[in-house]
Scaffold this motif. Sequence first.
Motif, short mmCIF file in Angstrom:
data_model
loop_
_atom_site.label_atom_id
_atom_site.label_comp_id
_atom_site.label_asym_id
_atom_site.label_seq_id
_atom_site.Cartn_x
_atom_site.Cartn_y
_atom_site.Cartn_z
N ASP A 90 0.85 -1.19 0.00
CA ASP A 90 0.00 0.00 0.00
C ASP A 90 0.89 1.24 0.00
O ASP A 90 2.12 1.14 -0.05
CB ASP A 90 -0.97 -0.01 1.19
N ALA A 91 0.28 2.42 0.05
CA ALA A 91 1.05 3.66 -0.06
C ALA A 91 2.08 3.78 1.07
O ALA A 91 3.23 4.20 0.83
CB ALA A 91 0.11 4.86 -0.05
N GLU A 95 6.27 3.78 0.74
CA GLU A 95 7.11 4.84 1.32
C GLU A 95 8.22 4.23 2.18
O GLU A 95 9.38 4.66 2.11
CB GLU A 95 6.24 5.77 2.17
N LYS A 134 4.46 1.00 -14.03
CA LYS A 134 3.03 1.14 -13.82
C LYS A 134 2.60 0.08 -12.81
O LYS A 134 3.38 -0.83 -12.48
CB LYS A 134 2.26 0.96 -15.13
N MET A 135 1.38 0.18 -12.32
CA MET A 135 0.89 -0.80 -11.36
C MET A 135 0.79 -2.17 -12.03
O MET A 135 0.19 -2.32 -13.09
CB MET A 135 -0.47 -0.37 -10.80
N PHE A 142 1.10 -0.94 -4.82
CA PHE A 142 2.20 -0.22 -5.47
C PHE A 142 3.41 -1.12 -5.74
O PHE A 142 4.55 -0.77 -5.41
CB PHE A 142 2.59 1.00 -4.64
N ALA A 171 8.95 4.81 -10.72
CA ALA A 171 7.83 5.75 -10.65
C ALA A 171 7.15 5.84 -12.01
O ALA A 171 7.74 5.53 -13.04
CB ALA A 171 8.32 7.13 -10.21
N ASP A 172 5.88 6.29 -11.99
CA ASP A 172 5.17 6.52 -13.24
C ASP A 172 5.17 8.01 -13.55
O ASP A 172 5.75 8.83 -12.81
CB ASP A 172 3.76 5.94 -13.20
N GLU A 174 2.89 10.11 -13.33
CA GLU A 174 2.13 10.90 -12.35
C GLU A 174 2.87 11.05 -11.03
O GLU A 174 2.40 11.72 -10.11
CB GLU A 174 0.76 10.26 -12.09
N ASN A 176 3.68 8.46 -8.97
CA ASN A 176 3.45 7.36 -8.04
C ASN A 176 4.71 6.49 -7.95
O ASN A 176 5.32 6.17 -8.97
CB ASN A 176 2.28 6.50 -8.49
N TYR A 178 6.75 3.00 -7.02
CA TYR A 178 6.48 1.56 -7.02
C TYR A 178 7.72 0.78 -6.56
O TYR A 178 8.86 1.13 -6.88
CB TYR A 178 6.11 1.08 -8.43
#
Length: 284
Positions: A90-91, A95, A134-135, A142, A171-172, A174, A176, A178
Amino acid sequence: MSVDNAQRARILVHALPYIQEYTGKIVVVKYGGNAMQSESLKDSVMRDVILLSLIGVKVVLVHGGGPEITDMLNRVGKETVFVDGLRVTDAETAEIAMMVLAGKINKSLVNLIHRKGGKAAGICGIDGQLIEAKMKDERLGFVGEITKINPGIVTGLLGDGYIPVISTVGADREGNVYNINADTAAAGIAAALGAECLISMTDICGILRDRNDPSSLIPVVKASEAPALIEQGIISGGMIPKCRCCIDALMGGVGRVFIIDGTVPHSILIEMLTNEGIGTMFTK
């Protein structure tokens, strides 16, 4: 066992053709598992990497850090869940993974290389948009699937004489972040760099016909033979995705791929600079 001067000379002369073969070439080392947990083995791996760099091999070190991520999640009271061998992320977990991989582990390896006399620079997949992702699966959160490798930052560091030490966070577009499987990332980076070889360090000596018999090591596996070995159960469990990454690297243009036992001191040098080798070599 003591080694006299004549024996030392023979060892060096024996290694010469292998040194000539790899000098000026890019070698990607995927580093993780027990070899990362033991301080003495970590010291051995870094010495191997530095020696290769000093004789003109362009070494790229790609590292994982799953156990350290799990340890940090336990410290903050967060349960670790795996689906199909991949960590549900998860987010908050993403992190923490970035903090552990790109922070604690990456910089400790860079520091160790410097202390041993090498020249290293630590980066993660977000730097220079090295790993675009990407996801992979909504169930996993993530966890990233690589969409593109932009190796410019790595080739730049190699050109300046650095050993790039890469943590596998991507990262993507946007922004995000991963968590990327280290074997997958190492294969993709090796292919994008046109590496001479990829060395994947594991906790076993390679592909065994009998998993309980180390003497049943298969020294060479052709890519075309891998599906049959999987069907026969010779390649099974967590070794299946590792082998698929090896084949992906070969199909991407990497010359050779090795799976070796990272718990053997100086296993990288034994594989690269001797005729016998130490693990399983994948070829086209």
